[in-house]
Design an enzyme around this catalytic site. Structure first.
Site, PDB file in Angstrom:
ATOM      1  CE  LYS A  54      -3.894  -2.252   2.432  1.00  0.00           C
ATOM      2  NZ  LYS A  54      -4.178  -2.158   3.834  1.00  0.00           N
ATOM      3  CD  GLN A  98      -3.055  -4.257   6.558  1.00  0.00           C
ATOM      4  OE1 GLN A  98      -3.673  -3.359   5.444  1.00  0.00           O
ATOM      5  NE2 GLN A  98      -3.966  -5.471   6.101  1.00  0.00           N
ATOM      6  CG  ASP A 121      -9.762  -0.134   5.297  1.00  0.00           C
ATOM      7  OD1 ASP A 121      -9.642  -0.531   4.532  1.00  0.00           O
ATOM      8  OD2 ASP A 121      -9.027  -0.772   5.994  1.00  0.00           O
TER       9      ASP A 121
HETATM   10  N1  GUN Z   1      -7.233  -6.843   6.298  1.00  0.00           N
HETATM   11  C1  GUN Z   1      -6.774  -7.911   5.278  1.00  0.00           C
HETATM   12  N2  GUN Z   1      -7.558  -6.551   4.012  1.00  0.00           N
HETATM   13  C2  GUN Z   1      -8.004  -5.697   5.029  1.00  0.00           C
HETATM   14  C3  GUN Z   1      -8.229  -4.415   4.313  1.00  0.00           C
HETATM   15  O1  GUN Z   1      -8.613  -4.015   3.417  1.00  0.00           O
HETATM   16  N3  GUN Z   1      -8.046  -3.556   4.905  1.00  0.00           N
HETATM   17  C4  GUN Z   1      -7.882  -3.477   5.972  1.00  0.00           C
HETATM   18  N4  GUN Z   1      -7.778  -2.333   6.760  1.00  0.00           N
HETATM   19  N5  GUN Z   1      -7.350  -4.408   6.985  1.00  0.00           N
HETATM   20  C5  GUN Z   1      -7.088  -5.621   6.185  1.00  0.00           C
END
Ligand code: GUN
Length: 288
Positions: A54, A98, A121
């Site tokens: 990311k 995350q 998100d």
């Molecule tokens: N953990 C697995 N997929 C995601 C996601 O799309 N966003 C976040 N914040 N955590 C995750």
């Protein structure tokens, strides 16, 4: 029939190239540089890889990319204080914490603390409610939003009347995926581990989205011939040579012989998730 392989990597690359050029235009027009803060707590190896990807993509797009790496022992109060500081930081337009978080932290409390306008998100209840009710301005979670783009690439803009089955009912994928398909006028079924006659239910699907987290669970005889199959699963399993490999929730080879189009794992939905995070962050910065 052999299914078309849906190239999520290529679609994601063209999407992020567009985000990069739109970001340059935004900066020269307004001086605003989109800022994305990613918070990771602890040492989960998969999360570390996702967060690094990311950050790399945010830089590719020309964003200000900030990473907060916190120890697994970080308290809920300290994490809430960080979210609060990021909410107040004018340089930051998108905040991503995350998941999963360590057990001693209430993940829902953290997610709800993120300001809805910075919740790129799309996990906050305000954004979930906007998506569910059609109130404009909501951020859809990135995996379902990216999956919708891939589905439209296969089937065109109108999905009206198609049967869509979503296998999985998580807040991150299953539920918002169903809402997006419903908003696109599909007839939507949400199936899950307690659904009776799961293969029969899945066989009704013109569009099948698998997001259950069970390696290669969906078999060829669950698939309506010609269906579009979107595999959200990322499961690491033992391989013959003592190593491991990634597989989805769909038994890829056999299902590809029945479907009209299918996403591979890796290289399908995964890259689209990151690309949609960039799209949402640019949108948040443009709205600031
Ligand atoms: N953990 C697995 N997929 C995601 C996601 O799309 N966003 C976040 N914040 N955590 C995750």
């Amino acid at each position: 029939m052999t299914a078309r392989i849906i190239d999520g990597k290529a679609s994601a690359a063209s999407l992020t190239d567009k985000v990069a050029s739109d970001t340059a235009a935004l900066m020269s027009r307004s001086g605003i540089q989109p800022g994305l803060a990613v918070v990771i707590v602890g040492e989960d190896p998969a999360s570390k890889v996702y967060v690094a990807n990311k950050g790399r993509m945010a830089k590719h797009c020309g964003f200000l990319s900030i990473e907060h790496k916190l120890p697994g022992s970080t308290s809920e109060a300290d994490l809430l204080a960080l979210v609060s500081a990021l909410n107040a930081d004018a340089k930051i337009h998108g905040i991503l914490v995350q998941l999963p978080l360590p057990k001693h932290v209430d993940a829902s409390k953290i997610i709800q603390a993120i300001h809805p306008d910075k919740d790129v998100d799309g996990f906050n209840v305000v954004n979930a409610g906007r998506i569910a009710t059609g109130v404009p301005g909501g951020y859809a979670p990135c995996t379902p939003a990216g999956s919708m783009l891939l589905i439209r690439q296969c089937l065109g803009d109108s999905l009206a009347g198609l049967n869509a089955v979503v296998l999985g009912r998580s807040n991150i994928v299953g539920k918002p995926m169903a809402q997006l398909l419903l908003a696109a006028d599909c007839t939507v079924t949400i199936a899950h581990s307690r659904t009776t006659n799961l293969p029969d239910v899945c066989r009704q699907a013109d569009i099948l989205v698998a997001a259950v987290g069970r390696p290669e669970m969906v078999k060829a005889d669950w698939i309506k011939p010609g269906a579009v199959v979107i595999d959200v699963g990322i499961n690491r399993i033992a391989a013959a040579d003592g190593k491991t490999r990634l597989v989805g929730d769909v038994a890829y080879e056999e299902v590809a012989a029945v479907a009209s189009a299918i996403t591979p794992v890796p290289g399908g939905v995964g890259p689209m998730t990151i690309a949609m995070l960039m799209v949402n962050t640019l949108r948040a910065a443009s709205a600031a």
